[in-house]
Design a protein around this motif. Structure first.
Motif, PDB file in Angstrom:
ATOM      1  N   ALA A 189       1.953   8.240   3.966  1.00  0.00           N
ATOM      2  CA  ALA A 189       2.697   7.743   2.810  1.00  0.00           C
ATOM      3  C   ALA A 189       3.653   6.646   3.242  1.00  0.00           C
ATOM      4  CB  ALA A 189       3.457   8.901   2.154  1.00  0.00           C
ATOM      5  N   LEU A 190       4.323   6.851   4.390  1.00  0.00           N
ATOM      6  CA  LEU A 190       5.263   5.858   4.903  1.00  0.00           C
ATOM      7  C   LEU A 190       4.515   4.600   5.322  1.00  0.00           C
ATOM      8  CD1 LEU A 190       8.203   5.261   5.615  1.00  0.00           C
ATOM      9  CD2 LEU A 190       7.780   6.239   7.882  1.00  0.00           C
ATOM     10  N   GLU A 191       3.378   4.774   5.994  1.00  0.00           N
ATOM     11  CA  GLU A 191       2.596   3.628   6.455  1.00  0.00           C
ATOM     12  C   GLU A 191       2.107   2.800   5.260  1.00  0.00           C
ATOM     13  OE1 GLU A 191       2.228   2.364   9.434  1.00  0.00           O
ATOM     14  OE2 GLU A 191       0.925   0.792   8.658  1.00  0.00           O
ATOM     15  N   SER A 195       3.027  -1.036   4.664  1.00  0.00           N
ATOM     16  CA  SER A 195       2.029  -2.113   4.615  1.00  0.00           C
ATOM     17  C   SER A 195       2.185  -2.928   3.332  1.00  0.00           C
ATOM     18  CB  SER A 195       0.606  -1.554   4.776  1.00  0.00           C
ATOM     19  OG  SER A 195       0.306  -0.717   3.701  1.00  0.00           O
ATOM     20  N   ARG A 196       2.602  -2.280   2.229  1.00  0.00           N
ATOM     21  CA  ARG A 196       2.880  -3.038   0.985  1.00  0.00           C
ATOM     22  C   ARG A 196       4.091  -3.942   1.183  1.00  0.00           C
ATOM     23  NH1 ARG A 196       1.407   1.602  -2.525  1.00  0.00           N
ATOM     24  NH2 ARG A 196       3.583   2.225  -2.491  1.00  0.00           N
ATOM     25  N   ILE A 201       7.012  -9.328   2.476  1.00  0.00           N
ATOM     26  CA  ILE A 201       8.105 -10.037   3.152  1.00  0.00           C
ATOM     27  C   ILE A 201       7.654 -10.949   4.286  1.00  0.00           C
ATOM     28  CG2 ILE A 201       9.835  -8.280   2.551  1.00  0.00           C
ATOM     29  CD1 ILE A 201       9.590  -7.221   5.416  1.00  0.00           C
ATOM     30  N   GLU A 202       6.473 -10.703   4.879  1.00  0.00           N
ATOM     31  CA  GLU A 202       6.088 -11.500   6.041  1.00  0.00           C
ATOM     32  C   GLU A 202       5.928 -12.992   5.734  1.00  0.00           C
ATOM     33  OE1 GLU A 202       3.051  -9.777   8.525  1.00  0.00           O
ATOM     34  OE2 GLU A 202       4.536  -8.450   9.464  1.00  0.00           O
ATOM     35  N   PRO A 203       5.607 -13.403   4.473  1.00  0.00           N
ATOM     36  CA  PRO A 203       5.612 -14.838   4.174  1.00  0.00           C
ATOM     37  C   PRO A 203       6.986 -15.457   4.399  1.00  0.00           C
ATOM     38  CG  PRO A 203       4.458 -13.642   2.460  1.00  0.00           C
ATOM     39  CD  PRO A 203       5.070 -12.617   3.346  1.00  0.00           C
ATOM     40  N   GLY A 204       8.036 -14.662   4.493  1.00  0.00           N
ATOM     41  CA  GLY A 204       9.386 -15.175   4.709  1.00  0.00           C
ATOM     42  C   GLY A 204       9.718 -15.433   6.164  1.00  0.00           C
TER      43      GLY A 204
END
Lengths: 224, 468
Positions: A189-191, A195-196, A201-204
């Motif tokens: 559930a945490l993973e 991943s969502r 945020i990674e585009p930032g």
């Protein structure tokens, strides 16, 4: 960034100050501990880099004096003496972090940045990393000027990760953080949540790493 | 070692026992003989007195008729003769002869056996009468004129005498045994006790190691051996001093190296990052790598000196720790170098409580991870595990890299020894440090291929700390 560097070894002081100035920081150097308390009153520093082995009063005594005058300035201790005893004494004496010589310059600069960031977060409600910004009051995240749509849980997790930038945050801490979750909540559930969040945020210009078996780490994408 | 030393050399214990026990074994029979003789004499005298009493009684009965010639007679009734011969044990025989040695009464053969005895005197003799041994007393009894001597002989079989001899012999033997056996026991015990401090001191010396050169306890050691033990302790003290001076030198040298090494690391990294001519790029890279390697080596030498110093004289208190949280704390420091090496550093952590020194254990784990970074190669999957199982707290670092040939595995624990196909810039000190720190914690170390049969797994097995 304005740093006060207290180091009695002139070649090392020069190397460090030069490296800091090359990054556009201001670096003042002192070879002794005695003038440090009054220097802190005169100038507005972002952090203090303090060697333990100094002539005259040593780094630990200097630290004691500046804490006694009510300064909360982030302090990073440098030690060439035995790491084991110095670390205990330094952290007990109110240092925020320590580094054992010989350290990599990238490590020193990263630690100073992290200390200053954490210190500033305590004073402001705005967290930022690369192009990612997080407004803790409004619970809104932005990449540049573009808002990022986050769920309530993602907001809690992102805020915590930003506060702990560059550090591994163990999985158990997230379970304790999120309302309705406990130790029994599955890692899957945490993973899934991570991943969502990662996709958003990674585009930032940040990277959200999974540390297998341990937890998660948020860092600028440029680091490694 | 002790066996071969025993073979040719003299034994103090044997010398002492021989000098104590051989005289004892020789003297005890002599003493027994003396006791036997002394005890027997009065008994035999008493038996002789009984014979003379009978002879005197017979002498009272001899009648002398002072005629010419003198006539001697013995008016002995049958009852009196019986009374005189009466004895519970022995058979008593007598004979009385006139001055011409003609039998007046009694046993004629006995009279013939008797020697000539001057008047008023006694003779004792042993003889065989009717084939049986007898002891006899002969008396010269004056009868009539000056030259007239009657012979009175009383003999008895040897029953009482034999009994007396047996009693005396038994007494002598029991007495001798009563003295000799405790003496033998005491002598053996005393020699054993006297030599025990020596054995204890030897065991103390045997247990010394180069890391642990504690003085031998001279308490309770006899003066004769104490001198030797003191001399030995003096030597140990000088050895300790030399060893700690060497450790202090290594530690000081490493400390002194740290600051210049820091300058080298900083300058090399900055020069590499700055604009520079392509000609010097390779040189700068080598300089940077050498600075990194020298830094790591200085740190490792310090840790070694530290671990060895702790073995000799602990300066830190043992803490209750969990290897799980220790591994999590170390993760922060090692994640970046691992990522830079293109590896996947992962964790599989379960509680594993131990008693130990946190900084040294962090150094141990750091060395294992660094080892994997150096040798497992790009793309390797490295996993740190902690477990508790069957009284042990286990810490392992496993990789799926190229591993190490079976025949090389044991050699890897030695200082400055690296695998034949080792890559990277390791000093070969990492595993020696791991072994030293493990030993300090009473832990055992195993190097083996990983679970899948590939790579390398280093397992450190600590004694499990009991909760509380």
């Amino acid at each position: 960034m304005h740093i006060l560097l207290v180091e009695d070894d002139e070649p090392l002081a020069l190397s460090l100050a030069t490296a800091m100035r090359a990054r556009g920081w201001r670096a003042d150097v002192s070879g002794r501990g005695e003038p440090v308390p009054s220097s802190l009153l005169k100038d507005d520093y972002d952090a203090l880099v303090l060697d333990i082995g100094l002539p005259g009063i040593d780094g630990l005594e200097t630290l004691k004096r500046i804490r006694a005058q009510g300064s909360f300035l982030p302090v990073l201790m440098l030690t060439a003496r035995d790491a084991i005893d110095d670390r205990v004494a330094g952290l007990e004496g109110g240092a925020d972090d320590y580094l054992v010589k010989p350290f990599a310059i990238s490590e020193l600069l990263a630690r100073i940045r992290a200390l200053v960031r954490r210190h500033e977060f305590r004073r402001s409600e705005l967290l930022a990393l690369a192009a990612l910004r997080f407004d803790a009051t409004a619970r809104r995240a932005y990449i540049g000027e573009r808002p990022v749509a986050l769920s309530a849980r993602e907001c809690i997790v992102l805020q915590y990760l930003l506060l702990k930038t560059g550090q591994i945050v163990p999985r158990e801490q997230f379970a304790a953080l999120i309302p309705g979750w406990d130790a029994g909540t599955s890692d899957n559930a945490l993973e899934l949540l991570m991943s969502r969040l990662r996709a958003k945020i990674e585009p930032g210009g940040v990277r959200l790493r999974t540390v297998r078996g341990l937890g998660y780490l948020l860092e600028p994408a440029t680091a490694v | 070692m002790t066996d071969s030393a025993d073979a040719g050399a003299s034994s103090l214990r044997r010398v002492l026992l021989v000098w104590l026990l051989v005289p004892l074994v020789a003297l005890v029979p002599l003493t027994a003989l003396l006791v036997y003789t002394l005890a027997l004499r009065p008994a035999l005298d008493a038996l002789d007195r009984a014979l003379t009493d009978t002879a005197v009684a017979l002498a009272q009965i001899v009648e002398v008729d002072q005629g010419d010639p003198v006539r001697v007679s013995l008016p002995l009734s049958e009852q009196t003769a019986k009374a005189l011969r009466a004895d519970l044990i022995d058979e008593t025989v007598f004979a009385v002869g006139d001055p011409q040695r003609h039998l007046l009464a009694g046993h004629s053969e006995l009279l013939a056996l008797a020697p000539v005895v001057p008047a008023g005197q006694w003779r004792f003799f042993d003889a065989a009468l009717e084939g049986r041994p007898v002891h006899a007393a002969a008396h010269g009894h004056p009868c009539g004129g000056s030259e007239q001597v009657c012979t009175i002989v009383v003999a008895e079989t040897l029953g009482k005498q034999d009994a007396a001899k047996r009693a005396a012999l038994l007494g002598a033997l029991v007495g001798a045994a009563a003295i000799a056996l405790p003496l033998v026991g005491l002598a053996t015990l005393a020699v054993g006790r006297a030599l025990r401090p020596l054995r204890r001191a030897a065991a103390d010396v045997e247990s010394l190691t180069p890391q642990r050169l504690e003085p031998v306890d001279a308490h309770g050691v006899p003066r004769e051996i104490a001198g030797f033990v003191h001399a030995l302790n003096g030597l140990l003290a000088r050895l300790r001093l030399a060893a700690s001076a060497q450790r202090a030198f290594v530690s000081d040298a490493a400390h002194q190296l740290r600051t210049p090494l820091a300058v080298m690391r900083v300058e090399a990294a900055e020069a590499l990052a700055a604009q520079h001519s392509p000609d010097v790029h390779a040189s700068l890279e080598r300089l940077h790598a050498a600075a990194e390697r020298g830094s790591r080596l200085a740190q490792q030498l310090l840790t070694l000196a530290r671990a060895e110093g702790m073995t000799v004289a602990p300066t830190l208190a043992l803490q209750s720790l969990d290897l799980k949280s220790l591994a999590a704390a170390v993760a922060d420091r090692w994640l970046k170098p691992s990522l830079e090496a293109g590896q996947d550093l992962g964790f599989d952590l379960e509680p594993a409580p131990v008693k130990g020194y946190a900084p040294l254990l962090e150094e141990l784990l750091g060395n294992l991870i660094h080892n994997a970074i150096e040798h497992a190669g790009h793309g390797a999957r490295v996993t740190v595990r902690t477990r508790s199982s069957a009284g042990c707290a286990l810490l392992s670092v496993e990789d799926d890299g190229p591993g190490v040939a079976q025949e090389e595995i044991e050699q890897l624990w030695q200082r400055f020894r690296r695998g034949r196909d080792a890559r990277g810039s390791g000093s070969g000190l990492g595993l020696a440090i791991v072994a030293d720190i493990a030993r300090l914690h009473g832990a055992s170390t195993t190097l083996a291929p990983g679970e899948s049969g590939r790579g390398l797994r280093v397992l450190v097995s600590f004694p499990l700390a009991l909760p509380g």
